[in-house]
Design a protein around this motif. Structure first.
Motif, PDB file in Angstrom:
ATOM      1  N   LEU A  41       1.502  10.024  -7.290  1.00 15.67           N
ATOM      2  CA  LEU A  41       0.997   9.395  -6.994  1.00 15.67           C
ATOM      3  C   LEU A  41       0.970   7.208  -7.013  1.00 15.67           C
ATOM      4  O   LEU A  41       0.786   6.937  -6.658  1.00 15.67           O
ATOM      5  N   LEU A  45       1.787   7.523  -2.892  1.00 18.17           N
ATOM      6  CA  LEU A  45       0.990   7.152  -2.212  1.00 18.17           C
ATOM      7  C   LEU A  45       0.119   6.074  -2.876  1.00 18.17           C
ATOM      8  O   LEU A  45      -0.200   5.475  -1.751  1.00 18.17           O
ATOM      9  N   GLY A  46       1.535   5.112  -3.118  1.00 12.06           N
ATOM     10  CA  GLY A  46       0.921   3.759  -3.884  1.00 12.06           C
ATOM     11  C   GLY A  46      -0.116   2.963  -4.515  1.00 12.06           C
ATOM     12  O   GLY A  46      -0.254   2.723  -4.547  1.00 12.06           O
ATOM     13  N   LEU A  47      -0.685   4.132  -5.650  1.00 13.17           N
ATOM     14  CA  LEU A  47      -1.711   3.895  -6.764  1.00 13.17           C
ATOM     15  C   LEU A  47      -0.862   2.992  -7.412  1.00 13.17           C
ATOM     16  O   LEU A  47      -2.083   2.729  -8.596  1.00 13.17           O
ATOM     17  N   SER A  50      -2.974   0.064  -8.344  1.00 16.29           N
ATOM     18  CA  SER A  50      -4.635  -0.279  -8.783  1.00 16.29           C
ATOM     19  C   SER A  50      -4.726   1.177  -9.696  1.00 16.29           C
ATOM     20  O   SER A  50      -4.458   1.759  -9.462  1.00 16.29           O
ATOM     21  N   PHE A  52      -7.624   0.866 -11.434  1.00 18.24           N
ATOM     22  CA  PHE A  52      -8.520   2.618 -11.282  1.00 18.24           C
ATOM     23  C   PHE A  52      -8.527   3.641 -11.082  1.00 18.24           C
ATOM     24  O   PHE A  52      -8.770   4.231 -11.709  1.00 18.24           O
ATOM     25  N   TRP A  53      -7.441   2.848 -10.070  1.00 16.83           N
ATOM     26  CA  TRP A  53      -7.192   4.650  -8.995  1.00 16.83           C
ATOM     27  C   TRP A  53      -6.425   5.459  -9.685  1.00 16.83           C
ATOM     28  O   TRP A  53      -6.605   6.960  -9.863  1.00 16.83           O
ATOM     29  N   ILE A  57      -7.482   9.286 -10.855  1.00 20.69           N
ATOM     30  CA  ILE A  57      -6.982  10.304 -10.318  1.00 20.69           C
ATOM     31  C   ILE A  57      -6.110  10.707 -11.558  1.00 20.69           C
ATOM     32  O   ILE A  57      -6.028  12.235 -11.440  1.00 20.69           O
ATOM     33  N   ILE A  61      -6.557  14.809 -13.064  1.00 22.05           N
ATOM     34  CA  ILE A  61      -5.381  16.084 -13.267  1.00 22.05           C
ATOM     35  C   ILE A  61      -4.864  15.898 -14.030  1.00 22.05           C
ATOM     36  O   ILE A  61      -4.910  17.381 -14.257  1.00 22.05           O
TER      37      ILE A  61
ATOM     38  N   GLU B  28      -9.099  -1.184  -3.277  1.00 23.50           N
ATOM     39  CA  GLU B  28      -7.686  -0.988  -4.280  1.00 23.50           C
ATOM     40  C   GLU B  28      -7.049   0.147  -3.282  1.00 23.50           C
ATOM     41  O   GLU B  28      -6.040   0.157  -3.803  1.00 23.50           O
ATOM     42  N   PRO B  30      -4.923   2.320  -1.154  1.00 22.84           N
ATOM     43  CA  PRO B  30      -3.296   1.755  -0.278  1.00 22.84           C
ATOM     44  C   PRO B  30      -4.091   2.570   1.042  1.00 22.84           C
ATOM     45  O   PRO B  30      -4.271   3.576   1.274  1.00 22.84           O
TER      46      PRO B  30
END
Lengths: 78, 201
Positions: A41, A45-47, A50, A52-53, A57, A61, B28, B30
Motif C-alpha cells: 500500500l 500503491l503510493g499511499l 497520504s 489519511f488513506w 486502509i 486491513i 490525496e 494517487p
C-alpha cells in the motif's frame, strides 16, 4: 522488504506447530501478512503520501486480519 | 449569479483528467480514482470470501485441516515470491516511464508479464496435481473455496497480463500507473489469500 517478510512467513510455518504454539504461529503469519500489505500500500500503491488513506486502509486491513484471527480461534477451540 | 458559475466552469479540467484539487481527501489518492474504487471493491469481495473460508472451517476444523494439508505450501510460497517480484517490476516500469524511458518501461512490463505467466504455470501445476489425485471442485467445502478463490485470483492475474500488454502499446504515464495499480491490488490480495488458504492451521 516483501521478500524478507515472505521468507519470515516461510520460516515461521516450516515446522508443524502444535497446541498453543500453533495459535502463536497463526498470529505471526497474519501479522506478517499485514506487514506485507502495508509495504504494498505504502510503496507500490503510493499511499505513503497520504496519512489519511494510509491510516484508513491499514486500519481496515488490520481489522480484517483481527477478525480472521478471531474466527480462526473459534475453529481452533471447536 | 452567472459569474461564479462561469468561473467554476472555467476551473473544470478540460483534458479528461480528474480534478483532484477539489476532492478533499479523495484528491490525496494517487492515480486514477476509479482504480481505487475497483481496488476497494476487489478487497471487499476477496475479504468476504476469505472470512467465509474461516467461518466454514470453524464448523469442521479437523476435516478442513486434513484437506488443507493436501495443498502444496512450497508452490504457494514460490508464487508469493514470483508475484511480489512482478510487483517490483511493475513499480520499476512506472518509474522508468515517468523518467521518460519508454523502452525501459516496456522491458519492465514484459518482465512483470513473464512473472505473471510463471505464477499461472505454478498455479496450473497445483491444479493439475490436485486433479490427478481426484480432487475437484466438489470434493469438499474446503476445495470448493480453494478452487473458487484461487481461480478468481488467477483470472485477475490473466486480466493483469492482458492490461500490461495493452499499456505496453498505449504507454502513457497514466495508463502504466493505472495498470500497475491493478497489478499491485492482485499482489495485495495474494499476500492476504495465501496465509489464510494455505498456512492457517
Amino acid at each position: 522488504m516483501l521478500v524478507v517478510l515472505s521468507a519470515a512467513t516461510t520460516v515461521l510455518t516450516i515446522a508443524e506447530a502444535q497446541g498453543a504454539w500453533s495459535i502463536a504461529v497463526a498470529a505471526g503469519v497474519l501479522v506478517l501478512a499485514g506487514g506485507k500489505s502495508r509495504v504494498i500500500l505504502a510503496s507500490y500503491l503510493g499511499l505513503a503520501g497520504s496519512r489519511f488513506w494510509m491510516r484508513a486502509i491499514n486500519g481496515a486491513i488490520a481489522g480484517f486480519l483481527m477478525l480472521a484471527f478471531g474466527i480462526f480461534l473459534i475453529g481452533w477451540g471447536g | 449569479m452567472s459569474e461564479p458559475v462561469r468561473a467554476e466552469a472555467a476551473a473544470e479540467p478540460t483534458d479528461g483528467e480528474l480534478d483532484h484539487e477539489n476532492w478533499g481527501v479523495l484528491g490525496e489518492l494517487p492515480g486514477d480514482l476509479m482504480m481505487w474504487v475497483l481496488i476497494a471493491s476487489e478487497l471487499l469481495v476477496f475479504g468476504a470470501a476469505l472470512l467465509a473460508v474461516l467461518g466454514v472451517r470453524a464448523m469442521d476444523p479437523a476435516a478442513f485441516a486434513a484437506d488443507q494439508a493436501l495443498l502444496d505450501r512450497t508452490a504457494g510460497a514460490l508464487n508469493t515470491i514470483v508475484l511480489v517480484t512482478s510487483g517490483l517490476c511493475a513499480a520499476l516500469a512506472v518509474g522508468a516511464r515517468e523518467a521518460g524511458s519508454r523502452a525501459a518501461a516496456r522491458g519492465w512490463l514484459a518482465a512483470a508479464c513473464l512473472l505473471g505467466v510463471a505464477f499461472l504455470a505454478v498455479k496450473g501445476f497445483e491444479y493439475w496435481d490436485k486433479a490427478s489425485q481426484g480432487i475437484g471442485l466438489e470434493t469438499s467445502p474446503f476445495f470448493t473455496f480453494y478452487y473458487l478463490i484461487t481461480g478468481f485470483h488467477a483470472a485477475h492475474v490473466i486480466a493483469g497480463i492482458v492490461i500490461f500488454a495493452l499499456v505496453s502499446v498505449y504507454d502513457s504515464v497514466r495508463n502504466i500507473v493505472t495498470a500497475a495499480a491493478f497489478w499491485h491490488m492482485v499482489d495485495l490480495v495474494w499476500v492476504l489469500l495465501f496465509p489464510i488458504i494455505y498456512l492457517l492451521r
